[in-house]
Design a protein around this motif. Structure first.
Motif, PDB file in Angstrom:
ATOM      1  N   TRP A 141      13.157   1.993   0.998  1.00 59.19           N
ATOM      2  CA  TRP A 141      11.834   2.373   2.006  1.00 59.19           C
ATOM      3  C   TRP A 141      12.385   2.459   3.360  1.00 59.19           C
ATOM      4  N   ARG A 142      11.881   3.287   4.219  1.00 61.95           N
ATOM      5  CA  ARG A 142      12.078   3.355   5.600  1.00 61.95           C
ATOM      6  C   ARG A 142      10.809   2.967   6.423  1.00 61.95           C
ATOM      7  N   VAL A 143       9.617   3.345   5.535  1.00 64.62           N
ATOM      8  CA  VAL A 143       8.385   2.871   6.156  1.00 64.62           C
ATOM      9  C   VAL A 143       7.594   2.158   4.816  1.00 64.62           C
ATOM     10  N   ARG A 144       7.162   1.038   5.183  1.00 66.69           N
ATOM     11  CA  ARG A 144       6.527   0.086   4.318  1.00 66.69           C
ATOM     12  C   ARG A 144       5.105  -0.226   4.975  1.00 66.69           C
ATOM     13  N   VAL A 145       3.976  -0.218   4.229  1.00 67.14           N
ATOM     14  CA  VAL A 145       2.660  -0.697   4.670  1.00 67.14           C
ATOM     15  C   VAL A 145       1.912  -1.622   3.742  1.00 67.14           C
ATOM     16  N   SER A 146       1.707  -2.988   4.242  1.00 64.97           N
ATOM     17  CA  SER A 146       1.273  -3.785   2.884  1.00 64.97           C
ATOM     18  C   SER A 146      -0.097  -4.450   3.693  1.00 64.97           C
ATOM     19  N   LEU A 147      -0.773  -5.255   2.819  1.00 70.28           N
ATOM     20  CA  LEU A 147      -1.913  -6.146   3.352  1.00 70.28           C
ATOM     21  C   LEU A 147      -1.309  -7.494   2.855  1.00 70.28           C
ATOM     22  N   ALA A 148      -1.522  -8.244   3.538  1.00 65.31           N
ATOM     23  CA  ALA A 148      -0.965  -9.970   3.266  1.00 65.31           C
ATOM     24  C   ALA A 148      -2.299 -10.651   3.130  1.00 65.31           C
ATOM     25  N   ASP A 149      -2.386 -11.566   2.180  1.00 63.09           N
ATOM     26  CA  ASP A 149      -3.316 -12.975   2.196  1.00 63.09           C
ATOM     27  C   ASP A 149      -2.442 -13.943   2.575  1.00 63.09           C
ATOM     28  N   ILE A 150      -2.650 -14.562   3.718  1.00 62.80           N
ATOM     29  CA  ILE A 150      -2.025 -15.783   4.128  1.00 62.80           C
ATOM     30  C   ILE A 150      -3.015 -16.976   3.847  1.00 62.80           C
ATOM     31  N   THR A 151      -2.279 -17.709   3.016  1.00 63.22           N
ATOM     32  CA  THR A 151      -3.190 -18.931   2.772  1.00 63.22           C
ATOM     33  C   THR A 151      -2.961 -20.407   2.991  1.00 63.22           C
ATOM     34  N   ARG A 152      -1.561 -20.345   3.767  1.00 68.20           N
ATOM     35  CA  ARG A 152      -0.948 -21.517   4.307  1.00 68.20           C
ATOM     36  C   ARG A 152      -0.193 -21.300   5.339  1.00 68.20           C
ATOM     37  N   ASP A 153       0.174 -22.363   6.126  1.00 72.73           N
ATOM     38  CA  ASP A 153       1.028 -22.463   7.232  1.00 72.73           C
ATOM     39  C   ASP A 153       2.581 -22.309   6.609  1.00 72.73           C
ATOM     40  N   GLY A 154       3.406 -21.629   7.268  1.00 67.98           N
ATOM     41  CA  GLY A 154       4.758 -21.434   7.087  1.00 67.98           C
ATOM     42  C   GLY A 154       5.258 -20.258   7.541  1.00 67.98           C
ATOM     43  N   PRO A 155       6.702 -20.133   7.672  1.00 69.25           N
ATOM     44  CA  PRO A 155       7.403 -19.055   8.339  1.00 69.25           C
ATOM     45  C   PRO A 155       7.045 -17.719   7.458  1.00 69.25           C
ATOM     46  N   PHE A 156       7.328 -16.759   8.168  1.00 68.35           N
ATOM     47  CA  PHE A 156       7.273 -15.307   7.509  1.00 68.35           C
ATOM     48  C   PHE A 156       8.887 -15.156   6.851  1.00 68.35           C
ATOM     49  N   SER A 157       8.952 -14.449   6.005  1.00 65.80           N
ATOM     50  CA  SER A 157      10.265 -14.161   5.543  1.00 65.80           C
ATOM     51  C   SER A 157      11.160 -13.361   6.426  1.00 65.80           C
ATOM     52  N   PRO A 158      12.241 -13.584   6.753  1.00 66.36           N
ATOM     53  CA  PRO A 158      13.222 -12.665   7.655  1.00 66.36           C
ATOM     54  C   PRO A 158      13.371 -11.438   7.079  1.00 66.36           C
ATOM     55  N   TYR A 159      13.260 -10.276   8.004  1.00 67.92           N
ATOM     56  CA  TYR A 159      13.830  -9.026   7.550  1.00 67.92           C
ATOM     57  C   TYR A 159      14.515  -8.512   8.627  1.00 67.92           C
ATOM     58  N   PRO A 160      15.929  -8.700   8.417  1.00 68.64           N
ATOM     59  CA  PRO A 160      16.811  -7.965   9.454  1.00 68.64           C
ATOM     60  C   PRO A 160      17.029  -6.515   9.452  1.00 68.64           C
ATOM     61  N   LEU A 166       0.615  -1.221  -0.064  1.00 64.84           N
ATOM     62  CA  LEU A 166      -0.004  -0.081   0.106  1.00 64.84           C
ATOM     63  C   LEU A 166       0.972   1.243  -0.013  1.00 64.84           C
ATOM     64  N   LEU A 167       1.969   1.253   0.603  1.00 66.42           N
ATOM     65  CA  LEU A 167       2.973   2.489   0.839  1.00 66.42           C
ATOM     66  C   LEU A 167       4.092   2.094   0.994  1.00 66.42           C
ATOM     67  N   PHE A 168       5.227   2.724   0.266  1.00 66.65           N
ATOM     68  CA  PHE A 168       6.770   2.620   0.556  1.00 66.65           C
ATOM     69  C   PHE A 168       6.808   4.112   0.805  1.00 66.65           C
ATOM     70  N   TRP A 169       7.733   4.373   1.792  1.00 73.14           N
ATOM     71  CA  TRP A 169       8.344   5.728   1.658  1.00 73.14           C
ATOM     72  C   TRP A 169       9.842   5.797   2.244  1.00 73.14           C
ATOM     73  N   PRO A 170      10.728   6.568   1.646  1.00 71.67           N
ATOM     74  CA  PRO A 170      10.268   7.537   0.542  1.00 71.67           C
ATOM     75  C   PRO A 170      10.356   6.895  -0.835  1.00 71.67           C
ATOM     76  N   THR A 171      10.859   5.702  -1.097  1.00 74.17           N
ATOM     77  CA  THR A 171      10.928   5.021  -2.541  1.00 74.17           C
ATOM     78  C   THR A 171      10.854   3.644  -2.242  1.00 74.17           C
ATOM     79  N   VAL A 172      10.404   2.879  -3.035  1.00 71.58           N
ATOM     80  CA  VAL A 172      10.338   1.584  -3.080  1.00 71.58           C
ATOM     81  C   VAL A 172      11.728   0.913  -2.986  1.00 71.58           C
ATOM     82  N   GLU A 173      12.691   1.277  -3.363  1.00 74.44           N
ATOM     83  CA  GLU A 173      13.901   0.880  -3.490  1.00 74.44           C
ATOM     84  C   GLU A 173      14.618   1.244  -2.106  1.00 74.44           C
TER      85      GLU A 173
END
Length: 166
Positions: A38-57, A29-36
């Protein structure tokens, strides 16, 4: 500080992209200041099956269920049930928690912060916190209202409020 524009971002107008691990779909929904850079990211996720989240160090994460029965997250401090209407959960993105669907698919709102950005995600009809940038996600219309004015804010009981200092 850089000026943040006021916007109404409708999730249903944004194409969903598959997750790297294949466990769901995301709408950014939002990347700020840019997609490449970003310092702020807002997203909507549809989770359809069990499993781990992706790591974001290096990423500070907030997560809230906006549709469906919810999930059980395996966080560093143990199992955490996250259901529709619960207060958002906050965790370090390096964790990449395991995720188990409670009783079918869910849709979830994610606030991700990095590069010195700080923020919160709150649930409820009011938001009185003073942040440089504020927003509200409306689950009924699947719309993120971004760049809200200062002062006390009110919305429907199922509102998710975002406060950010980018």
């Amino acid at each position: 500080m850089t000026q943040i524009a006021t916007a109404a971002i409708v999730a249903d107008c944004i194409a969903a992209t598959p997750w790297k691990n294949g466990g769901g779909l995301a709408r950014d929904l939002l990347f700020w200041p840019t997609v490449e850079g970003w310092r702020v990211r807002v997203s909507l996720a549809d989770i359809t099956r069990d499993g781990p989240f992706s790591p974001y160090p290096g990423v500070d994460r907030w997560f809230a269920v906006v549709e469906g029965p919810g999930v059980e997250l395996q966080l560093a401090l143990g199992a955490h049930l996250q259901r529709l209407g619960d207060a958002p959960v906050h965790f370090d993105g390096v964790e990449a928690p395991g995720c188990r669907l409670l009783d079918g698919p869910t849709r979830d709102l994610n606030l991700m912060l990095q590069g010195g950005a700080r923020g919160v995600l709150r649930h409820g009809p009011r938001f009185d916190e003073d942040w440089p940038v504020r927003g509200r996600y409306d689950p009924a219309t699947h719309t993120l209202h971004w760049g809200l004015p200062p002062g006390p804010l009110q919305g429907p009981a199922d509102s998710l409020w975002l406060g950010v200092a980018p």
